[in-house]
Design an enzyme around this catalytic site. Structure first.
Site, PDB file in Angstrom:
ATOM      1  N   ARG A 252       0.753  -1.305   0.169  1.00  0.00           N
ATOM      2  CA  ARG A 252      -0.118   0.310   0.588  1.00  0.00           C
ATOM      3  C   ARG A 252       1.300   0.916   0.542  1.00  0.00           C
ATOM      4  NH1 ARG A 252      -4.670   0.809   4.471  1.00  0.00           N
ATOM      5  NH2 ARG A 252      -2.972   1.294   5.366  1.00  0.00           N
TER       6      ARG A 252
ATOM      7  N   SER B 184     -12.740  -4.551   0.477  1.00  0.00           N
ATOM      8  CA  SER B 184     -12.986  -3.994   1.654  1.00  0.00           C
ATOM      9  C   SER B 184     -14.434  -4.004   2.108  1.00  0.00           C
ATOM     10  CB  SER B 184     -11.877  -2.817   2.134  1.00  0.00           C
ATOM     11  OG  SER B 184     -10.684  -2.503   2.044  1.00  0.00           O
TER      12      SER B 184
ATOM     13  N   LYS C 181      -5.626   4.577  10.298  1.00  0.00           N
ATOM     14  CA  LYS C 181      -7.295   4.626   9.347  1.00  0.00           C
ATOM     15  C   LYS C 181      -7.892   5.695  10.470  1.00  0.00           C
ATOM     16  CE  LYS C 181      -7.909   3.206   5.306  1.00  0.00           C
ATOM     17  NZ  LYS C 181      -8.374   2.302   3.766  1.00  0.00           N
TER      18      LYS C 181
END
Lengths: 210, 210
Positions: free
Chosen positions: B41, B110, B139
């Protein structure tokens, strides 16, 4: 089949500079003024936002038979079935992009030097975006390409060349006799109070000098 | 052919949280500790940087026969021939991603709710990343999924489920009896002083509770 492309007046979008309420309005007015090709550039959007914007813009470009090119994001281009992709020197390598896109999509590559231009053509570029020709507020970190280097590129490659970076009514006459196929414009169209008029005037001027 | 995947311990990288000098070292140490799947990521990298990093990480994951999944960027995944892509709810729509990737690549999606989970499976997801289970520093804007919702998702879908968001040694025991296939971990591995040991301990604990 790859479409035949008119590179004369190439609009590159920039949401931050828009004078119109929506990007779709800017694109439609620019096309009415004579824009022949549209590149959608979204540097701050999420992938979903970029995709959704591309779908909306593509409805407009399709209705005018103007090709839509996606900046940088090959996956977004594939997801919306755009006509092609434009990559710069900090994007995915052009040769890999060509492999992913296949032979039928348009691949544009930015080149600021003869060396980059030759590499881009070798990697499968259909056209070159040469510049930045002048320092601009849109891309402050860009390498500047001289008119002499542009002429060397023009002599060395046969693919269409559009110049980019600070192209406006004042600078356009400097390209007389350079053999360029078109001009790529951001702020001189998208930030204009009258987008359609700005596009029309640039196109007229381009025709006069070439 | 889509590889058979062990979802037990899924490392999701985050360059900002690394305890090691390079991402490659973090990934290799984590795999030595027992990580079975790696998701790269890169939220701030240029496309070229993402591509180059993915090539370097893929050398490591390939050498350990651990699948490499690319976050969000389908084009980067195609360019490096990664094993798959993971998309969130603000990335390209999963159904379009499946079309672009073809049937042989792994597609992870997700989901923070039963509704999103059902849609993801319908769109072609091979596995679900369910969460965020807890609020995390990684997050901060994520929707929180309750253990009850996780159990509803587990009952409703047959694809593998990994939980994500605040998974660590303290929270892991809460997933006993939920039927999850694995845990996706960012900071509890990548930010650990000893990455390999952190991975090993999490894997041991996961085996104990399932």
């Amino acid at each position: 089949m790859k479409p035949s492309v008119d590179y004369t007046l190439y609009l590159v979008t920039d949401r931050d500079l828009m004078s119109t309420p929506t990007l779709e309005e800017a694109v439609e007015q620019a096309i009415r003024g004579g824009v022949t090709l549209v590149q959608l550039r979204e540097k701050h959007a999420s992938s979903l936002e970029f995709y959704q914007t591309a779908l909306r813009v593509k409805k407009i470009t399709d209705s005018y038979n103007v090709p839509l090119i996606i900046n940088d994001r090959v996956d977004v281009a594939l997801a919306v079935d755009a006509d092609g992709v434009h990559v710069g020197q900090s994007d995915l390598p052009a040769a890999r992009v060509r492999e992913i896109l296949g032979p039928d999509k348009i691949l544009g590559v930015s080149a600021s030097s003869l060396k980059e231009a030759l590499k881009a053509v070798e990697d499968g570029a259909d056209y070159l975006g040469v510049g930045a020709m002048f320092a601009t507020g849109t891309k402050t970190d860009a390498d500047i390409t001289t008119i002499e280097e542009l002429k060397r590129i023009r002599q060395a490659v046969s693919v269409p060349i559009v110049v980019i970076g600070g192209i406006n009514k004042q600078t356009l006459p400097l390209f007389a006799g350079t053999g360029i196929d078109g001009i790529a414009v951001v702020s001189a169209i998208i930030a204009a109070a009258d987008v359609e008029k700005a596009a029309r005037e640039l196109k007229e001027l381009f025709k006069q000098i070439t």
